[in-house]
Design a protein around this motif. Structure first.
Motif, PDB file in Angstrom:
ATOM      1  N   SER A  77      17.781  30.952 -16.455  1.00 54.38           N
ATOM      2  CA  SER A  77      18.584  31.607 -15.419  1.00 54.38           C
ATOM      3  C   SER A  77      18.864  33.054 -15.776  1.00 54.38           C
ATOM      4  O   SER A  77      19.952  33.572 -15.535  1.00 54.38           O
ATOM      5  N   LEU A  78      17.891  33.699 -16.375  1.00 58.21           N
ATOM      6  CA  LEU A  78      18.005  35.092 -16.788  1.00 58.21           C
ATOM      7  C   LEU A  78      17.029  35.949 -15.997  1.00 58.21           C
ATOM      8  O   LEU A  78      15.983  35.471 -15.523  1.00 58.21           O
ATOM      9  N   LEU A  79      17.342  37.218 -15.861  1.00 62.34           N
ATOM     10  CA  LEU A  79      16.452  38.170 -15.221  1.00 62.34           C
ATOM     11  C   LEU A  79      15.669  38.932 -16.277  1.00 62.34           C
ATOM     12  O   LEU A  79      16.100  39.080 -17.425  1.00 62.34           O
TER      13      LEU A  79
ATOM     14  N   GLN B  15      12.991  48.467 -10.612  1.00 61.54           N
ATOM     15  CA  GLN B  15      14.187  47.679 -10.329  1.00 61.54           C
ATOM     16  C   GLN B  15      13.855  46.379  -9.606  1.00 61.54           C
ATOM     17  O   GLN B  15      14.576  45.368  -9.752  1.00 61.54           O
ATOM     18  N   ASP B  16      12.747  46.380  -8.825  1.00 54.37           N
ATOM     19  CA  ASP B  16      12.329  45.127  -8.182  1.00 54.37           C
ATOM     20  C   ASP B  16      11.851  44.116  -9.210  1.00 54.37           C
ATOM     21  O   ASP B  16      12.202  42.926  -9.145  1.00 54.37           O
ATOM     22  N   LEU B  17      11.046  44.589 -10.162  1.00 51.93           N
ATOM     23  CA  LEU B  17      10.548  43.680 -11.197  1.00 51.93           C
ATOM     24  C   LEU B  17      11.666  43.228 -12.130  1.00 51.93           C
ATOM     25  O   LEU B  17      11.646  42.094 -12.641  1.00 51.93           O
ATOM     26  N   ALA B  18      12.650  44.069 -12.359  1.00 54.79           N
ATOM     27  CA  ALA B  18      13.751  43.704 -13.256  1.00 54.79           C
ATOM     28  C   ALA B  18      14.595  42.556 -12.693  1.00 54.79           C
ATOM     29  O   ALA B  18      15.272  41.848 -13.447  1.00 54.79           O
ATOM     30  N   ARG B  19      14.567  42.320 -11.372  1.00 48.86           N
ATOM     31  CA  ARG B  19      15.373  41.264 -10.757  1.00 48.86           C
ATOM     32  C   ARG B  19      14.651  39.921 -10.689  1.00 48.86           C
ATOM     33  O   ARG B  19      15.170  38.965 -10.127  1.00 48.86           O
ATOM     34  N   VAL B  20      13.432  39.838 -11.242  1.00 51.04           N
ATOM     35  CA  VAL B  20      12.687  38.573 -11.256  1.00 51.04           C
ATOM     36  C   VAL B  20      13.284  37.651 -12.319  1.00 51.04           C
ATOM     37  O   VAL B  20      13.606  38.081 -13.430  1.00 51.04           O
TER      38      VAL B  20
END
Length: 615
Positions: A163-165, A152-157
């Protein structure tokens, strides 16, 4: 043979430092410790209903394996089914196209995300610490903690330039690389740790050290099941020594009865019972002094020499008894001490010559070269030492014990009733043979001819049949067989084998292991079957063989681990008969190999001939 092992390892290690032109994803090559020919000491299964296989792999790699490697005598711990933890960004081409994002942007974003930190330059300069800051009075350590540790941390990069995650255009999950091998336990997939020992290490001591280490680890592994009953080589040794102890007790009782009946004197029987074990103990001590260990081949040499040991003991005692009875028959006043000393001197020459002749018979074994020589040399050494020990004991200890028990003894003139009966029957047979030499000669010819005719059906084998309770079944599928296909087949086979009467467990591993010494693909696997101690061994093995034969399309073999390793050491391969074909053209080699296989397939007794060595 004869190469300095440490020097050879040093030269190989020096050349391994030159292996730097490797892909970025690969790790430096590792040279494992030297292994014994029968290296496997224990196989430990790891499974859990609460802990994932990835987390279980982390515990095996950082907690269990280092502790087992600390056990004296352990050389290597190979892990089957290891799943290295990874954060994976799984790209969906349709989602990328819909958002106008390229694959290069995803790769660049993912690669740069793990270096987002103001202390990156400190980490590069001081790996593992992050550096430090000096104050007026104190130095403060700085540890570099990455901000990304979970999917979930990497998914928020944020995707670079957009401007997309990452989570908007790809699936970010925790996973593992493609498996080079896998392990199948009773309850399904798991991890299998194979503990291997150093050459010369005591199997019993290593096995007990491993069990102690596992007992210490269990309290710190909640929710993890440690199954150490999959394979334990020390069990066979303990069973063999238990059987040997029972056999020695039975043999001692029989020896007492026979010696007492033949010698007609309990003192003479007592001398023989003291001398025989003493000679074997002296031979065993000599083997240990020469740097050997009490292994299967050493025991075989002692068993072969047992006949000579018993013969030397009885000859010495019989010589003393014969002279003492002669003194009583003549009525002389000769002292018992002098008679015993003269008896020892009388048998000294013949015993010395007989021992030298037997020693010359085993000299060719010491001249054997290669693996066969290394394998049979301990047998010949223990045999020779037992002969020398028996001769020394017969010439020194036997007269000494005779002085204590027989010097003032008054013996019966007559021999034992059994001996008199045997002598009478022998005299009758000898008289008939002398009076009819032609009939005796024809009888001997018929007996020799009958023995030669029966010889092919006796089932003689160089290697004994080891009734080990742990069987190893080798399965090899066609080249290109996938990992899921092998796992499916091994799961079905292990489930079917566990349902057989007398089978207590069936476990399998597929492909290779991390730091393992087997170089195979995922189309190869091994299934380990444990047999209950009270089960009918031969009937259970036959049922296992029938079940294994019910899986066509797979090359397979059923045998104990010890038998397989001994055959591999002697033949250089894991099969009873190996035919090697050499050449430069691979297509010609394939054709000739198939011709040889077809020719051997029609021979009675050959099962599953196959061609190895090409893809």
């Amino acid at each position: 043979p004869g190469t300095d092992l440490m020097a050879a390892r040093q030269m190989v290690q020096e050349r391994l430092t030159l292996a730097y032109a490797l892909p970025n994803a690969s790790k430096p090559p590792v040279m494992i410790q030297p292994l014994s020919a029968t290296s496997r000491v224990a196989m430990i299964g790891l499974s859990s209903k609460d802990v994932s296989l990835i987390d279980l792999s982390v515990q095996a790699r950082w907690t269990i394996k280092p502790r087992l490697l600390g056990v004296p005598g352990v050389a290597n711990v190979a892990v089957w089914g290891d799943r290295d933890r990874q954060l994976q960004v799984q790209i969906d081409p349709e989602r990328l196209r819909a958002r106008g994002v390229t694959q290069s942007q995803i790769i660049q974003t993912t690669g740069n995300s793990l270096w987002i930190s103001p202390l990156t330059f400190l980490e590069a300069s001081f790996p593992g610490t992050g550096g430090w800051i000096d104050g007026p009075n104190q130095r403060l350590e700085i540890r570099h903690v990455l901000p990304i540790s979970a999917p979930q941390d990497l998914a928020r990069v944020t995707v670079e330039g957009r401007s997309l995650l990452l989570g908007d255009v790809a699936n970010v999950v925790e996973g593992h690389p493609p498996l080079i091998g896998d392990a199948l336990l009773t309850d399904g997939p798991g991890l299998l740790l194979v503990v291997e020992k150093l050459p010369g290490a005591n199997t019993l001591e290593v096995a007990r050290g491993v069990e102690t280490a596992l007992a210490e680890l269990r309290p710190g592994l909640p929710g993890v099941k440690l199954d150490s009953a999959i394979f334990r080589s020390a069990s066979f040794i303990e069973m063999a020594f238990g059987n040997l102890g029972k056999a020695l007790v039975i043999a001692a009782v029989i020896a007492v009865v026979i010696l007492g009946a033949l010698l007609n004197d309990w003192r003479a029987a007592a001398i023989s019972l003291v001398v025989i074990p003493l000679a074997l103990v002296a031979a065993s001590a000599a083997v240990g002094y020469a740097g050997g260990t009490l292994n299967t081949m050493v025991l075989a040499g002692l068993v072969i020499a047992l006949v000579v040991v018993v013969d030397d003991a009885i000859i010495g005692v019989h010589a003393v008894l014969r002279r003492l009875r002669r003194r009583r028959e003549k009525g002389t006043a000769e002292s018992g001490i002098r008679i015993i000393v003269e008896s020892a001197l009388e048998i000294r020459g013949p015993m010395l010559y007989a021992t030298l002749i037997l020693l010359l018979a085993v000299v060719p074994v010491f001249l054997m070269e290669g693996l066969a020589g290394a394998f049979f040399r301990p047998l010949a050494l223990s045999f020779a030492l037992a002969l020398l020990a028996a001769m020394v004991v017969a010439m020194t200890v036997t007269p000494a014990v005779g002085l204590l028990l027989l010097r003032d003894t008054v013996l019966d003139r007559r021999a034992a009733p059994v001996v008199r009966w045997l002598q009478h029957r022998y005299d009758q047979m000898l008289a008939r043979t002398i009076n009819a030499p032609r009939t005796a000669f024809l009888t001997a010819v018929v007996m020799v001819g009958g023995g030669l005719a029966v010889w092919p059906w006796l089932g003689q084998s160089l290697l004994p049949s080891f009734k080990d309770r742990f069987l190893r079944i080798d399965w090899v599928g066609a080249p290109g067989t996938s990992h899921p296909a092998m796992v499916r087949m091994m799961t079905l086979a292990s489930r079917e084998l566990r349902s057989l009467p007398g089978v207590s467990g069936a476990y399998a591993h597929v492909g290779r292991a991390v730091t393992g010494d087997q170089v195979v693909d995922v189309n190869a696997s091994q299934l380990w079957v444990s047999i209950e101690p009270r089960a009918d061994y031969d009937a259970t093995v036959a049922a296992i063989q029938t079940t294994v034969d019910g899986y066509p399309g797979l090359a397979r073999s059923v045998q104990s681990y010890l038998t397989d390793r001994i055959r591999e050491v002697l033949a250089g391969a894991s099969h009873s008969i190996v035919v090697r074909i050499y050449g430069k053209k691979r297509d010609v080699l394939r054709a000739k190999a198939e011709e040889v296989r077809e020719a051997l397939a029609g021979i009675d007794g050959i099962v599953d001939p196959r061609v190895d060595g090409y893809v």
